[in-house]
Design a protein around this motif. Structure first.
Motif, mmCIF file in Angstrom:
data_model
loop_
_atom_site.group_PDB
_atom_site.id
_atom_site.type_symbol
_atom_site.label_atom_id
_atom_site.label_comp_id
_atom_site.label_asym_id
_atom_site.label_seq_id
_atom_site.Cartn_x
_atom_site.Cartn_y
_atom_site.Cartn_z
ATOM 1 N N VAL A 1 0.855 -1.198 0.000
ATOM 2 C CA VAL A 1 0.000 0.000 0.000
ATOM 3 C C VAL A 1 0.892 1.249 0.000
ATOM 4 O O VAL A 1 0.652 2.205 -0.756
ATOM 5 N N ILE A 2 1.935 1.228 0.817
ATOM 6 C CA ILE A 2 2.852 2.362 0.861
ATOM 7 C C ILE A 2 3.598 2.496 -0.470
ATOM 8 O O ILE A 2 3.758 3.594 -1.002
ATOM 9 N N GLN A 3 3.984 1.356 -1.019
ATOM 10 C CA GLN A 3 4.636 1.367 -2.337
ATOM 11 C C GLN A 3 3.702 1.994 -3.373
ATOM 12 O O GLN A 3 4.111 2.878 -4.133
ATOM 13 N N GLY A 4 2.443 1.552 -3.359
ATOM 14 C CA GLY A 4 1.445 2.083 -4.295
ATOM 15 C C GLY A 4 1.273 3.585 -4.140
ATOM 16 O O GLY A 4 1.207 4.323 -5.136
ATOM 17 N N ALA A 5 1.214 4.038 -2.892
ATOM 18 C CA ALA A 5 1.049 5.484 -2.638
ATOM 19 C C ALA A 5 2.286 6.246 -3.112
ATOM 20 O O ALA A 5 2.161 7.312 -3.719
ATOM 21 N N CYS A 6 3.469 5.685 -2.854
ATOM 22 C CA CYS A 6 4.733 6.306 -3.330
ATOM 23 C C CYS A 6 4.708 6.438 -4.846
ATOM 24 O O CYS A 6 5.164 7.423 -5.407
ATOM 25 N N ASP A 7 4.172 5.399 -5.499
ATOM 26 C CA ASP A 7 4.133 5.383 -6.971
ATOM 27 C C ASP A 7 3.005 6.252 -7.536
ATOM 28 O O ASP A 7 2.852 6.351 -8.750
ATOM 29 N N GLY A 8 2.197 6.827 -6.648
ATOM 30 C CA GLY A 8 1.138 7.729 -7.112
ATOM 31 C C GLY A 8 -0.183 7.048 -7.440
ATOM 32 O O GLY A 8 -1.050 7.657 -8.070
ATOM 33 N N ASP A 9 -0.368 5.798 -7.029
ATOM 34 C CA ASP A 9 -1.658 5.133 -7.273
ATOM 35 C C ASP A 9 -2.740 5.813 -6.421
ATOM 36 O O ASP A 9 -2.614 5.876 -5.195
ATOM 37 N N PRO A 10 -3.799 6.326 -7.063
ATOM 38 C CA PRO A 10 -4.792 7.093 -6.287
ATOM 39 C C PRO A 10 -5.501 6.274 -5.205
ATOM 40 O O PRO A 10 -5.823 6.809 -4.144
ATOM 41 N N VAL A 11 -5.728 4.996 -5.472
ATOM 42 C CA VAL A 11 -6.424 4.163 -4.485
ATOM 43 C C VAL A 11 -5.539 3.975 -3.240
ATOM 44 O O VAL A 11 -5.994 4.151 -2.101
ATOM 45 N N ALA A 12 -4.268 3.647 -3.457
ATOM 46 C CA ALA A 12 -3.332 3.456 -2.341
ATOM 47 C C ALA A 12 -3.141 4.779 -1.596
ATOM 48 O O ALA A 12 -3.097 4.810 -0.363
ATOM 49 N N GLU A 13 -3.026 5.842 -2.366
ATOM 50 C CA GLU A 13 -2.862 7.183 -1.787
ATOM 51 C C GLU A 13 -4.048 7.502 -0.860
ATOM 52 O O GLU A 13 -3.873 8.011 0.238
ATOM 53 N N ARG A 14 -5.258 7.144 -1.302
ATOM 54 C CA ARG A 14 -6.471 7.407 -0.515
ATOM 55 C C ARG A 14 -6.443 6.613 0.793
ATOM 56 O O ARG A 14 -6.833 7.108 1.842
ATOM 57 N N ILE A 15 -5.974 5.380 0.721
ATOM 58 C CA ILE A 15 -5.899 4.543 1.932
ATOM 59 C C ILE A 15 -4.921 5.152 2.942
ATOM 60 O O ILE A 15 -5.234 5.303 4.123
ATOM 61 N N VAL A 16 -3.735 5.526 2.465
ATOM 62 C CA VAL A 16 -2.731 6.104 3.370
ATOM 63 C C VAL A 16 -3.283 7.402 3.972
ATOM 64 O O VAL A 16 -3.206 7.617 5.189
ATOM 65 N N ARG A 17 -3.866 8.244 3.132
ATOM 66 C CA ARG A 17 -4.396 9.540 3.608
ATOM 67 C C ARG A 17 -5.465 9.312 4.672
ATOM 68 O O ARG A 17 -5.474 9.964 5.713
ATOM 69 N N LYS A 18 -6.360 8.374 4.413
ATOM 70 C CA LYS A 18 -7.442 8.066 5.365
ATOM 71 C C LYS A 18 -6.867 7.652 6.720
ATOM 72 O O LYS A 18 -7.297 8.150 7.773
ATOM 73 N N HIS A 19 -5.896 6.767 6.705
ATOM 74 C CA HIS A 19 -5.372 6.245 7.972
ATOM 75 C C HIS A 19 -4.507 7.252 8.720
ATOM 76 O O HIS A 19 -4.532 7.285 9.948
ATOM 77 N N ILE A 20 -3.771 8.056 7.980
ATOM 78 C CA ILE A 20 -2.991 9.129 8.623
ATOM 79 C C ILE A 20 -3.976 10.088 9.314
ATOM 80 O O ILE A 20 -3.764 10.510 10.452
ATOM 81 N N ALA A 21 -5.084 10.384 8.635
ATOM 82 C CA ALA A 21 -6.080 11.303 9.206
ATOM 83 C C ALA A 21 -6.720 10.710 10.460
ATOM 84 O O ALA A 21 -6.904 11.404 11.469
ATOM 85 N N LEU A 22 -7.034 9.422 10.420
ATOM 86 C CA LEU A 22 -7.676 8.777 11.578
ATOM 87 C C LEU A 22 -6.734 8.750 12.779
ATOM 88 O O LEU A 22 -7.151 9.004 13.916
ATOM 89 N N LEU A 23 -5.476 8.462 12.521
ATOM 90 C CA LEU A 23 -4.502 8.397 13.617
ATOM 91 C C LEU A 23 -4.229 9.794 14.171
ATOM 92 O O LEU A 23 -4.115 9.984 15.398
ATOM 93 N N THR A 24 -4.161 10.765 13.271
ATOM 94 C CA THR A 24 -3.955 12.156 13.701
ATOM 95 C C THR A 24 -5.109 12.611 14.599
ATOM 96 O O THR A 24 -4.896 13.256 15.633
ATOM 97 N N GLU A 25 -6.312 12.240 14.195
ATOM 98 C CA GLU A 25 -7.506 12.595 14.979
ATOM 99 C C GLU A 25 -7.392 12.033 16.405
ATOM 100 O O GLU A 25 -7.682 12.713 17.377
ATOM 101 N N GLN A 26 -6.968 10.779 16.472
ATOM 102 C CA GLN A 26 -6.816 10.097 17.768
ATOM 103 C C GLN A 26 -5.827 10.862 18.673
ATOM 104 O O GLN A 26 -6.087 11.037 19.859
ATOM 105 N N VAL A 27 -4.726 11.305 18.078
ATOM 106 C CA VAL A 27 -3.718 12.034 18.850
ATOM 107 C C VAL A 27 -4.293 13.383 19.303
ATOM 108 O O VAL A 27 -4.053 13.829 20.431
#
Lengths: 346, 346
Positions: free
Chosen positions: B244-270
């Motif tokens: 998933v991280i590889q996909g996001a690094c490569d610019g795949d929009p689906v992988a990018e969306r997954i990483v963005r979603k989870h970073i946002a959820l974890l940030t919210e928690q903090v």
């Protein structure tokens, strides 16, 4: 094991005009047997083509994913043996069993072999050549719902899956990926997201009425309880779907958001299916425990009809066991396979 | 079991100025023992207050959730017994063990009793009165990271949890709810969502580079394979985080969306954690396997600093075992409990 003969009231849907593929009297009026082996019970129906049900038998859970392949084969064989004994003198033409938890060809094959070997020991030689077919229970439900014609069936129970039969008789599937990577819009997913929202509230996230509903419904009033319920007691998470629906009914924004999210995800799944093949009769039927909840059903059907304009949402024409019976009938028409098959793959 | 004496290079972080709570020479120069019992190995450090490490021992996995309480107590006891033998003639003042998978007080108590009863049989009478404390490994990591002072620690490995120590020494937690109802932003969650996206692509949903990455990385080229990997082979889903991280690094929009979603959820928690108490020193440290990935780390720290203005993101000051050593030291200062405690609850 409960035995009911000619109990037509057990057939939940109006079957008088739908039960038989055609009204013509066949030359060989033999008996067809359909079996629906589900998670809570296994049902058998035996009937000739032009008559109402001769026999309706019930056995316990026949889902091999729950009870194992041995017990599943035992439950199904027991019912077939009982049917052969009851119908002595009559000739059984074929048997078709739709089995929950047996979606993969090799599982169906395993079960088919188990049933065949048991029948060899337990039924008279004259009846042993009866062909038996094992398929997935979703396929018999689809067969029953549209009487072998085209349409999309959405099952939302503990899990979710959407199945289409195209105008040319091809099967397509979307979803059905199970609780770890699928089941969007299912009781499991709703329940898990409900508990997740309660966890968030414990963490300082948005407050939600789900906390009170959960406390009122059981013993979860602390973080420790929540862990206990999920990981130690291993409570099936689908049990908590009802509090999420209750919360949404009551106007709790967090619960409302969960329901909206899952309805949208499931609707998307159905749209992918509809997009994959335009030659599907534009009608949808909703099945499964969650789909029977009036609030959820209304939301899901509205969302589907909004996205798929010109489609209709209808009740299934028959109960699933009738689909198995219909498929048993097809087997002798040269349309079916005696054996196992890949039931739910596109 | 590998034994390394005075191997200061094993201490990943610069400890010269941080290792000891203060530089004053204590009157009783006894030895303190810290243990970090983790998922892959268990580490022991023994040191006096004013000296560098006397002993650094390693044992196998000591997480009771993985190896069971018996083996966990055995691994920890073995290391203590070895330390007692090695340090013969020296007096051990106290032992503190931070144990992964032992966050609940009753689990800590169980482990504490197991270690005490084993020590009774295995060490000389003179050394038996050494007090032993069992706590959760996240607490020793927090102690180590900020040397007992205030800050927030975010752990993102297989799971996620955020822990804060307030200015007054109170502990707060957010997350840590496990894979069924939590773990937003974790390797597990990223991996599961990656496979979900591949399932969606099979169903007719958005195409994604994750399909090719998954096919290239292993054997998943069909629906059947995907099921097999998740439910039959029970592959740990965190293994798929890297694609998933590889996909996001490569610019795949689906992988990018997954990483963005989870970073946002974890940030919210903090942010919930930071909001629950304003008296926290505005600094964050990131730990865990996923947090060590440069791409993910950069994304997470950027998202956190964007939401929490005026905060800084820093490396932990010491490695976790040093936190256990520090807590062992505290035990003889009347600040710690000899026994078990609720490690991670707010």
């Amino acid at each position: 094991m409960q035995i009911c003969c000619k109990r037509k009231d057990r057939n939940r849907y109006d079957t008088t005009s739908h039960f038989f593929p055609n009204n013509s009297m066949p030359s060989n009026a033999r008996i067809y047997v359909g079996i629906d082996a589900g998670g809570s019970k296994t049902e058998l129906v035996a009937a000739k083509m032009q008559e109402e049900e001769l026999l309706n038998l019930f056995g316990p859970c026949g889902n091999p994913a729950r009870v194992g392949f041995k017990d599943s084969a035992d439950v199904i064989t027991d019912l077939i043996v009982q049917a052969v004994e009851r119908l002595q003198g009559e000739s059984i033409a074929s048997v078709c069993a739709g089995v929950a938890g047996a979606g993969r060809p090799k599982d169906q094959h395993l079960l088919h072999e188990g049933i065949r070997s048991r029948l060899k020991d337990r039924i008279p030689t004259s009846a042993r050549d009866v062909p038996v077919r094992v398929t997935h229970d979703s396929l018999i439900a689809l067969e029953a719902a549209f009487e072998g014609e085209s349409g999309i069936m959405v099952i939302s129970g503990t899990g979710t899956v959407s199945l289409a039969r195209t105008n040319s008789g091809e099967f397509l599937r979307a979803g059905g990926w199970g609780y770890l990577i699928g089941d969007e819009g299912s009781g499991y997913a709703l329940g898990a997201d409900g508990l997740r929202a309660v966890a968030h509230a414990f963490d300082g996230g948005p407050d939600t009425a789900l906390c009170d509903l959960l406390a009122a419904s059981g013993d979860v009033t602390s973080k420790e309880d929540l862990f206990e319920v999920v990981y130690k007691k291993k409570t099936p998470l689908q049990r908590f779907a009802r509090i999420v629906i209750q919360g949404a009914c009551d106007g709790d924004p967090v619960a409302e958001r969960i329901v909206r999210k899952h309805i949208a995800l499931l609707t998307e799944q159905v749209c992918w299916l509809a997009d994959r093949c335009s030659a599907i009769r534009p009608r949808i039927t909703l099945l499964g425990g969650l789909a029977n909840n009036p609030f959820y059903r209304k939301r899901l059907s509205s969302a589907l009809l909004e996205r798929l304009s010109g489609w209709e949402c209808m009740q299934p024409l028959n109960r699933p066991v009738i689909g198995a019976w219909r498929m048993a009938n097809d087997m002798t028409q040269g349309e079916g396979l005696a054996g196992s098959e890949q039931g739910t793959s596109a």
